[in-house]
Every structure is written in structure tokens, then in C-alpha cells.
Design a protein around this motif. Structure first.
Motif, PDB file in Angstrom:
ATOM      1  N   MET A  94       0.815  -1.175  -0.157  1.00  0.00           N
ATOM      2  CA  MET A  94       0.182  -0.106  -0.054  1.00  0.00           C
ATOM      3  C   MET A  94       0.900   1.191   0.158  1.00  0.00           C
ATOM      4  N   THR A  95       0.788   2.204  -0.844  1.00  0.00           N
ATOM      5  CA  THR A  95       1.566   3.276  -0.910  1.00  0.00           C
ATOM      6  C   THR A  95       0.422   4.532  -0.627  1.00  0.00           C
ATOM      7  N   LEU A  96       0.832   5.490   0.365  1.00  0.00           N
ATOM      8  CA  LEU A  96       0.151   6.410   0.843  1.00  0.00           C
ATOM      9  C   LEU A  96       0.734   7.861   0.273  1.00  0.00           C
ATOM     10  N   ASP A  97      -0.235   9.024   0.106  1.00  0.00           N
ATOM     11  CA  ASP A  97       0.469  10.147  -0.523  1.00  0.00           C
ATOM     12  C   ASP A  97       0.899  11.145   0.875  1.00  0.00           C
ATOM     13  N   GLU A  98       1.135  12.315   0.404  1.00  0.00           N
ATOM     14  CA  GLU A  98       1.438  13.187   1.533  1.00  0.00           C
ATOM     15  C   GLU A  98       0.149  13.715   2.151  1.00  0.00           C
ATOM     16  N   TYR A  99      -0.932  13.261   1.456  1.00  0.00           N
ATOM     17  CA  TYR A  99      -2.405  13.774   2.139  1.00  0.00           C
ATOM     18  C   TYR A  99      -2.964  12.648   3.035  1.00  0.00           C
ATOM     19  N   ARG A 100      -1.970  11.855   3.166  1.00  0.00           N
ATOM     20  CA  ARG A 100      -2.309  10.438   4.300  1.00  0.00           C
ATOM     21  C   ARG A 100      -3.392   9.488   3.516  1.00  0.00           C
ATOM     22  N   SER A 101      -3.687   9.466   2.185  1.00  0.00           N
ATOM     23  CA  SER A 101      -4.320   8.747   1.575  1.00  0.00           C
ATOM     24  C   SER A 101      -3.829   7.504   0.950  1.00  0.00           C
ATOM     25  N   ILE A 102      -4.233   6.405   0.738  1.00  0.00           N
ATOM     26  CA  ILE A 102      -3.861   5.546   0.033  1.00  0.00           C
ATOM     27  C   ILE A 102      -3.979   5.726  -1.527  1.00  0.00           C
ATOM     28  N   ARG A 103      -2.945   5.799  -2.421  1.00  0.00           N
ATOM     29  CA  ARG A 103      -3.068   6.184  -3.559  1.00  0.00           C
ATOM     30  C   ARG A 103      -2.878   5.011  -4.557  1.00  0.00           C
ATOM     31  N   GLU A 104      -2.155   3.845  -4.021  1.00  0.00           N
ATOM     32  CA  GLU A 104      -1.646   2.811  -4.981  1.00  0.00           C
ATOM     33  C   GLU A 104      -1.740   1.253  -4.048  1.00  0.00           C
ATOM     34  N   ILE A 105      -2.259   0.259  -4.802  1.00  0.00           N
ATOM     35  CA  ILE A 105      -2.373  -0.844  -4.276  1.00  0.00           C
ATOM     36  C   ILE A 105      -1.485  -1.870  -5.222  1.00  0.00           C
ATOM     37  N   THR A 106      -0.713  -2.525  -4.860  1.00  0.00           N
ATOM     38  CA  THR A 106       0.223  -3.482  -5.622  1.00  0.00           C
ATOM     39  C   THR A 106       0.056  -4.924  -5.048  1.00  0.00           C
ATOM     40  N   VAL A 107      -0.215  -5.855  -5.761  1.00  0.00           N
ATOM     41  CA  VAL A 107      -0.607  -7.110  -5.242  1.00  0.00           C
ATOM     42  C   VAL A 107      -0.164  -8.305  -6.126  1.00  0.00           C
ATOM     43  N   THR A 108       0.643  -9.272  -5.596  1.00  0.00           N
ATOM     44  CA  THR A 108       1.268 -10.358  -6.322  1.00  0.00           C
ATOM     45  C   THR A 108       0.715 -11.573  -5.564  1.00  0.00           C
ATOM     46  N   ASN A 109       0.023 -12.243  -6.253  1.00  0.00           N
ATOM     47  CA  ASN A 109      -0.465 -13.619  -5.478  1.00  0.00           C
ATOM     48  C   ASN A 109      -0.172 -14.664  -6.377  1.00  0.00           C
ATOM     49  N   VAL A 110       0.198 -15.856  -5.687  1.00  0.00           N
ATOM     50  CA  VAL A 110       0.603 -17.023  -5.955  1.00  0.00           C
ATOM     51  C   VAL A 110      -0.741 -18.075  -5.851  1.00  0.00           C
ATOM     52  N   LEU A 111      -1.285 -18.730  -6.784  1.00  0.00           N
ATOM     53  CA  LEU A 111      -2.539 -19.433  -6.468  1.00  0.00           C
ATOM     54  C   LEU A 111      -2.024 -20.963  -7.240  1.00  0.00           C
ATOM     55  N   ARG A 112      -2.940 -21.676  -6.991  1.00  0.00           N
ATOM     56  CA  ARG A 112      -3.206 -23.085  -7.166  1.00  0.00           C
ATOM     57  C   ARG A 112      -4.240 -23.550  -7.452  1.00  0.00           C
ATOM     58  N   ALA A 113      -4.501 -24.293  -9.017  1.00  0.00           N
ATOM     59  CA  ALA A 113      -5.695 -24.934  -9.353  1.00  0.00           C
ATOM     60  C   ALA A 113      -5.958 -26.056  -8.391  1.00  0.00           C
ATOM     61  N   VAL A 114      -7.284 -25.823  -7.747  1.00  0.00           N
ATOM     62  CA  VAL A 114      -7.638 -27.178  -7.020  1.00  0.00           C
ATOM     63  C   VAL A 114      -8.594 -28.409  -7.969  1.00  0.00           C
ATOM     64  N   SER A 115      -8.907 -27.692  -9.005  1.00  0.00           N
ATOM     65  CA  SER A 115      -9.518 -28.624 -10.032  1.00  0.00           C
ATOM     66  C   SER A 115      -9.069 -28.197 -11.522  1.00  0.00           C
ATOM     67  N   ALA A 116      -9.187 -29.111 -12.323  1.00  0.00           N
ATOM     68  CA  ALA A 116      -8.865 -28.780 -13.892  1.00  0.00           C
ATOM     69  C   ALA A 116      -9.623 -27.764 -14.351  1.00  0.00           C
ATOM     70  N   GLY A 117      -9.021 -26.974 -15.129  1.00  0.00           N
ATOM     71  CA  GLY A 117      -9.885 -26.087 -16.012  1.00  0.00           C
ATOM     72  C   GLY A 117      -9.856 -24.546 -15.358  1.00  0.00           C
ATOM     73  N   ALA A 118      -9.405 -24.416 -14.219  1.00  0.00           N
ATOM     74  CA  ALA A 118      -9.430 -23.080 -13.848  1.00  0.00           C
ATOM     75  C   ALA A 118      -8.832 -21.847 -14.757  1.00  0.00           C
ATOM     76  N   ARG A 119      -9.479 -21.067 -14.919  1.00  0.00           N
ATOM     77  CA  ARG A 119      -9.390 -19.771 -15.848  1.00  0.00           C
ATOM     78  C   ARG A 119      -8.947 -18.548 -15.397  1.00  0.00           C
ATOM     79  N   GLN A 120      -9.476 -18.194 -14.192  1.00  0.00           N
ATOM     80  CA  GLN A 120      -9.318 -17.072 -13.772  1.00  0.00           C
ATOM     81  C   GLN A 120      -9.774 -16.791 -12.302  1.00  0.00           C
ATOM     82  N   VAL A 121      -9.209 -15.556 -11.745  1.00  0.00           N
ATOM     83  CA  VAL A 121      -9.572 -15.013 -10.400  1.00  0.00           C
ATOM     84  C   VAL A 121     -10.187 -13.945 -10.277  1.00  0.00           C
ATOM     85  N   THR A 122     -11.108 -13.799  -9.373  1.00  0.00           N
ATOM     86  CA  THR A 122     -11.557 -12.343  -9.253  1.00  0.00           C
ATOM     87  C   THR A 122     -10.974 -11.872  -7.762  1.00  0.00           C
ATOM     88  N   VAL A 123     -10.783 -10.543  -7.815  1.00  0.00           N
ATOM     89  CA  VAL A 123     -10.131  -9.823  -6.796  1.00  0.00           C
ATOM     90  C   VAL A 123     -11.143  -8.761  -6.626  1.00  0.00           C
TER      91      VAL A 123
END
Length: 261
Positions: A94-123
Motif C-alpha cells: 500500500m502506498t500513501l500520499d502526502e495527504y495521508r491517503s492510500i493512492r496505490e495498491i500493488t498485489v502479487t498472488n500465487v495461486l493453485r488450481a484445485v480442479s482442472a480447468g481453472a481460468r481466472q481469479v476474481t479480486v
């Protein structure tokens, strides 16, 4: 029916299955000038529930809470929320600006398919306030296939494709950044609700040099509304950032809060 639910039906993220939803479909047909049964005839078979115990909506509500903001944002899709994948490792900055507000959220996720055919993830991300400008989403690993901003909940819902169907137990990396327009709301904390056990979770908060907090504290709760456990102070490093790295994380709520002068 909520606007979010109707939107998910239109986009194919979920389909009507409960008796109340099917009644809504019947009510929509005369409004649209369609013969009785026209919309029902377009419905496919019920989606498989897979990993019923881990992804049972009742179990998920133990962490997210009953009628949570997440459930409201997803509508009926909450029952199938990322049911074909399991999150293994997550890194949030989380990156905050000089006004004390969150301006940017950077996310890296590692996921595993629990069934064959998984195509996407919803965030889903909930913002402190509705920004003055549009919310921009940049995906580096994966492909952005859908996005929605729910003003009433100040939430961003995005679908990120893996680019191809995964084999069972195959892993994928999803990496994205959400850039938020300026708001007048001061940020005081960030927390992550985790449904499944994680190998590790890195929460990294970067403060602007002109707006440094007086104190930062880490906390953990088994579910929303519980008293925080394992609460302890976290010091800023030389880059004006605070971070926590819990490992072998059980389901629950992980957060970092800060106090301003």
C-alpha cells in the motif's frame, strides 16, 4: 435483487439458481416482453460446488462476516468465489500520499488450481472513499477480462484471466496494481481477510516522507468483530515503510493500523 447480482448475471460471472433468483427471472420476462420460460430456458446446469467444505458460503462468512461488504459486492457469485483456486502466497504493498491517503495498491498472488480447468481469479478491493478520478487497474501477470466499480460500497471488482485453463495443482502468478485518484479521506489501516490457510502473507505499507505516522501496529483476528490478537508495534524502516510477514497463516483477518500525529 441487488444491482451487483443482476450485473453478474449479465456478464456470466454467475447465474440464477436459488428459488428467489428464479422467481426474479420469471418476473423479468414480462418486463422485457418475453414469453414465459424464455429466460429459464437459457440457464445451464447448476455450477459444481467443488471443495464444498473449504468454500462453503457459511464457512466463508465466519471470516468475512454475515452479509459482508464482499458478499454484497459479489451477489450470488459469492457462493462460488474463486472456488476452483487456492491462494498460497500473497504480497500486498500500500502506498500513501502526502495527504495521508492510500493512492496505490500493488498485489502479487500465487495461486493453485484445485480442479482442472481453472481460468481466472476474481479480486475485490474496498477503498476508504470514492476517488475524484477513475480507478485504474494495471495487470502485469495475467489479463484483465472484466472490472466493475460499485459506488455504494466503494469497491473494485476485477476478473483476471490466467491466459489458459490450468491443470489440477498447477500454480499461477497474478500481479496487478490499482491506482486510486485523490480522495479527502485519511487512511488509518489496511486489513486482509483470508479464507484459506496461506503459506505466507506480506503486508507492506509505504508512507510519504512528508506524512509519517506516529505509531504502527500489527493485529490478527480470527473473524470480523473479534478482539485483536497478537497485536504488537511495528517500526518504520529507512524507506519510511512498515511491513509484517506472518507465515503459515490460518484463516482470519490480518491488518496493520497506524496513528497520525
Amino acid at each position: 435483487m441487488s444491482v451487483a447480482t443482476l450485473s453478474h448475471w449479465q456478464r456470466g460471472r454467475s447465474q440464477p439458481e436459488r428459488s428467489q433468483s428464479l422467481q426474479a427471472i420469471d418476473a423479468l420476462e414480462p418486463m422485457l416482453g418475453l414469453e414465459s420460460g424464455t429466460l429459464r430456458s437459457l440457464l445451464g446446469p447448476h455450477r459444481p460446488r467443488g471443495r464444498a467444505l473449504a468454500h462453503d458460503p457459511t464457512a466463508a462468512r465466519c471470516v468475512y462476516g454475515d452479509k459482508s461488504d464482499l458478499e454484497q459486492a459479489l451477489g450470488e457469485a459469492f457462493a462460488h468465489f474463486n472456488a476452483d483456486t487456492q491462494l498460497l502466497v500473497s504480497h500486498e504493498t500500500m502506498t500513501l500520499d502526502e495527504y495521508r491517503s492510500i493512492r496505490e495498491i500493488t498485489v502479487t498472488n500465487v495461486l493453485r488450481a484445485v480442479s482442472a480447468g481453472a481460468r481466472q481469479v476474481t479480486v475485490v478491493h474496498f477503498l476508504d472513499a470514492q476517488p475524484s478520478d477513475d480507478v485504474d487497474i494495471v495487470v502485469r501477470n495475467g489479463e484483465l477480462t472484466g472490472r466493475q466499480f460499485v459506488p455504494d460500497l466503494c469497491s473494485v471488482v476485477a476478473d483476471i484471466s490466467f491466459g489458459r485453463p490450468l491443470a489440477r495443482n498447477e500454480t499461477a502468478v497474478v500481479d496487478y496494481t490499482i491506482r486510486i485518484g485523490r480522495t479527502s479521506m485519511t487512511s488509518h489501516s489496511h486489513e486482509r481477510r483470508i479464507r484459506d490457510p496461506l503459506r505466507s502473507y506480506l503486508l507492506h505499507v509505504r508512507f510519504h516522507p512528508l506524512a509519517l505516522p506516529a505509531h504502527c501496529h500489527y493485529y490478527y483476528r480470527e473473524r470480523l468483530g473479534d478482539e485483536p490478537r497478537d497485536r504488537h508495534r511495528v517500526e518504520l524502516d529507512a524507506s519510511h515503510a512498515a511491513h509484517v510477514l506472518p507465515v503459515k497463516c490460518p484463516p482470519g483477518v490480518y491488518g496493520l493500523e497506524w496513528e497520525w500525529e
